[in-house]
Design a protein around this motif. Structure first.
Motif, PDB file in Angstrom:
ATOM      1  N   SER A  14      -1.655 -16.423 -31.975  1.00 21.32           N
ATOM      2  CA  SER A  14      -0.742 -16.297 -33.117  1.00 21.32           C
ATOM      3  C   SER A  14       0.715 -16.303 -32.648  1.00 21.32           C
ATOM      4  O   SER A  14       1.583 -16.881 -33.311  1.00 21.32           O
ATOM      5  N   PHE A  18       3.476 -18.982 -33.823  1.00 22.66           N
ATOM      6  CA  PHE A  18       4.739 -18.543 -34.419  1.00 22.66           C
ATOM      7  C   PHE A  18       5.926 -19.138 -33.666  1.00 22.66           C
ATOM      8  O   PHE A  18       6.872 -19.650 -34.284  1.00 22.66           O
ATOM      9  N   LYS A  38       5.798 -13.075 -40.603  1.00 24.77           N
ATOM     10  CA  LYS A  38       5.369 -12.273 -39.456  1.00 24.77           C
ATOM     11  C   LYS A  38       5.449 -10.777 -39.769  1.00 24.77           C
ATOM     12  O   LYS A  38       4.547 -10.004 -39.421  1.00 24.77           O
ATOM     13  N   TYR A  88      -1.070 -19.693 -38.684  1.00 26.04           N
ATOM     14  CA  TYR A  88      -0.595 -18.430 -38.122  1.00 26.04           C
ATOM     15  C   TYR A  88      -1.352 -17.262 -38.731  1.00 26.04           C
ATOM     16  O   TYR A  88      -1.839 -16.378 -38.012  1.00 26.04           O
TER      17      TYR A  88
END
Length: 239
Positions: A14, A18, A38, A88
Motif C-alpha cells: 500500500s 501511495f 490515506k 490502494y
C-alpha cells in the motif's frame, strides 16, 4: 550466529502504491485527495474494522466537509486503471486482514487480466493475497520504469533508456543530425589540414608521431597526440 538485517524497513504494497500515485499526481488537488484518502484509511485501520469505500467517504466528509473527496464512487471508478485509489484501498484491506475475501478482478490489459483470473483460482486465501501483492508491486515497478524513461528523454541531450539497457548507444541517432552539416565539414577540413604534412610544411609545422609541432628550431608542440586522436575520432564519427 548473527543475522544481517536491512537498516531500511521494507515498504508495504500500500505504501508503494501511495508513493506511486503521489509521484504521478498532476496537480495539488489530486495530491490533497490522495492525502485525505490515506488519512481516512489510517483512521479506519486503527479501529481494526474493515476498510470500505463508504467509510472512507464518511471519514473524509466528517473532517473536511461534504464537498471534499475522494468519494466512494470516484475511488471505485479507478478500479479500471492499472493503478489507482481503489488499488490502494484494496491493498490496505489485505494488509489489515489476511483472511479477507477474494478481491474482484480489475479490468485492465490482457496480460494483467489473465494474471488476475489465474490468481483467483488459488484456493489458499493467504497465498492468493500474497500473489495479489506481488501483482500490484509488478504494476508499480512497470510504472516507475515508464517514468524513468520519460525523465531520461527530458535530459539534454535526451537519452533512450531502452537503448541503454539493451547495450546500444544511449543517445538517439537524431542528436547527431542536430549538428549543422557546415560545422561538420569545417571540423573535417581542420583535421585534414592538421594531418597534412605538405600543408603544415608551408607554415613551418610538421605532423610526426601524432603531434603537430614546429618543423625546426625548438620544435615546440602545438597539438598533442591525445587531443588530435580524439578529434580525429570525433570527425570520423560525425562523417
Amino acid at each position: 550466529m548473527s543475522t544481517l538485517t536491512s537498516q531500511h524497513p521494507v515498504q508495504s504494497t500500500s505504501e508503494m502504491i501511495f508513493n506511486s500515485l503521489i509521484a504521478e499526481a498532476g496537480n495539488d488537488r489530486r495530491r490533497q485527495t490522495l492525502q485525505r484518502l490515506k488519512e481516512a484509511c489510517d483512521a479506519i485501520a486503527a479501529k481494526g474494522t474493515p476498510i470500505t469505500l463508504s467509510d472512507v467517504q464518511r471519514m473524509v466528509e466528517a473532517k473536511y466537509g461534504r464537498d471534499a473527496g475522494p468519494k466512494a464512487q470516484s475511488i471505485s471508478n479507478e478500479r479500471r486503471k492499472p493503478l489507482g485509489m481503489h488499488h490502494y484501498v484494496d491493498a490496505r484491506g489485505r494488509e489489515l486482514s489476511a483472511a479477507q475475501s477474494p478481491r474482484r478482478p480489475r479490468p485492465s490489459g490482457a496480460a494483467e487480466t489473465t494474471a488476475i483470473a489465474t490468481i483467483d483460482l488459488i484456493r489458499d486465501i493467504d497465498v492468493r493475497s500474497t500473489m495479489y501483492d506481488i501483482l500490484d508491486r509488478m504494476v508499480i515497478a512497470e510504472r516507475a520504469l515508464a517514468r524513468a524513461k520519460l525523465l531520461f528523454k527530458t535530459l539534454q541531450p535526451g537519452a533512450d533508456l531502452d537503448r541503454l539497457l539493451s547495450g546500444q548507444a544511449a543517445l538517439p541517432d537524431q542528436t547527431r543530425a542536430e549538428i549543422p552539416g557546415v560545422q561538420v565539414d569545417a571540423l573535417h577540413r581542420l583535421v585534414t589540414a592538421l594531418t597534412d604534412e605538405a600543408k603544415l610544411s608551408t607554415v613551418g609545422l610538421t605532423f610526426t608521431g601524432g603531434r603537430v609541432r614546429r618543423k625546426s628550431g625548438t620544435r615546440d608542440e602545438l597539438v598533442g597526440p591525445d587531443t588530435l586522436s580524439e578529434v580525429l575520432a570525433l570527425s570520423k564519427s560525425l562523417m
